[in-house]
Structure formats: C-alpha cells, structure tokens
Design a protein around this motif. Structure first.
Motif, PDB file in Angstrom:
ATOM      1  N   THR A  37       0.833  -1.206   0.000  1.00 11.49           N
ATOM      2  CA  THR A  37       0.000   0.000   0.000  1.00 11.49           C
ATOM      3  C   THR A  37       0.866   1.253   0.000  1.00 11.49           C
ATOM      4  O   THR A  37       0.489   2.262  -0.595  1.00 11.49           O
ATOM      5  N   GLU A  38       2.028   1.177   0.658  1.00 11.95           N
ATOM      6  CA  GLU A  38       2.933   2.324   0.673  1.00 11.95           C
ATOM      7  C   GLU A  38       3.444   2.633  -0.736  1.00 11.95           C
ATOM      8  O   GLU A  38       3.529   3.784  -1.144  1.00 11.95           O
ATOM      9  N   GLN A  43       3.101   6.025  -5.834  1.00 10.10           N
ATOM     10  CA  GLN A  43       2.864   6.129  -7.265  1.00 10.10           C
ATOM     11  C   GLN A  43       1.830   7.199  -7.602  1.00 10.10           C
ATOM     12  O   GLN A  43       1.796   7.701  -8.716  1.00 10.10           O
ATOM     13  N   GLN A  44       0.984   7.528  -6.641  1.00  7.45           N
ATOM     14  CA  GLN A  44      -0.037   8.537  -6.897  1.00  7.45           C
ATOM     15  C   GLN A  44       0.610   9.910  -7.015  1.00  7.45           C
ATOM     16  O   GLN A  44       1.592  10.214  -6.352  1.00  7.45           O
ATOM     17  N   GLU A  45       0.023  10.727  -7.859  1.00  6.39           N
ATOM     18  CA  GLU A  45       0.550  12.069  -8.051  1.00  6.39           C
ATOM     19  C   GLU A  45       0.220  12.930  -6.839  1.00  6.39           C
ATOM     20  O   GLU A  45      -0.881  12.922  -6.328  1.00  6.39           O
TER      21      GLU A  45
END
Length: 85
Positions: A37-38, A43-45
């Motif tokens: 999950t980390e 990876q999210q902007e």
C-alpha cells in the motif's frame, strides 16, 4: 580395457541423482507480484509533483523561446557553496 572418448563419458551417478530428485512441474508454477500500500501511495501524483511538472514546462518554454537567462554569478556562488561547505 576399453577407453571411451571424452564426448561419450557417461556418469553412472547422474542416473541415480535424477531418480532421487523429482522433476518439478513447471506448468503449475506462476510468478506472483504484490505491491504494498505504501508503494501504491508513492505512485499517486501529489501536489508537489504537479507543481514541479508545471515549473518544468514553464522552464522548457522559456528555454525554447530564448527568454531563459542564466545568472553566472548565482551559478558560481552555488558551486562555491557546494564545494566549500
């Protein structure tokens, strides 16, 4: 006495080793990948990455149009600070 050429030497122990080791069924095995999950969060902007992209695009436009000017004194100052501090 019979002398075998080097290419035809048969290892009598090879057959016994093959009998002892069962062959694995490769078709049943599959690779598996799990992403934590980390890592997904990384990876999210983020707001910082979007701001950085905007700044890079602005700098690209300035360089391409010839408007971007480099201050040589500031560059020299940063080099001096980096190497002497």
């Amino acid at each position: 006495m019979k002398i075998n050429p080097y290419g035809n030497i048969q290892n009598i122990y090879k057959k016994s080793i093959e009998k002892q080791q069962p062959k694995a069924d490769v078709s049943k095995k599959a690779d598996k990948l799990e992403i934590s999950t980390e890592a997904k969060l990384m990876q999210q902007e983020t707001r910082i990455s979007t701001e950085r992209k905007e700044k890079v695009e602005q700098l690209k436009a300035q360089v391409q149009s010839g408007e971007y000017k480099v201050n040589p004194q500031e560059v020299a100052k940063k080099f001096y600070e980096f190497w002497n501090e």
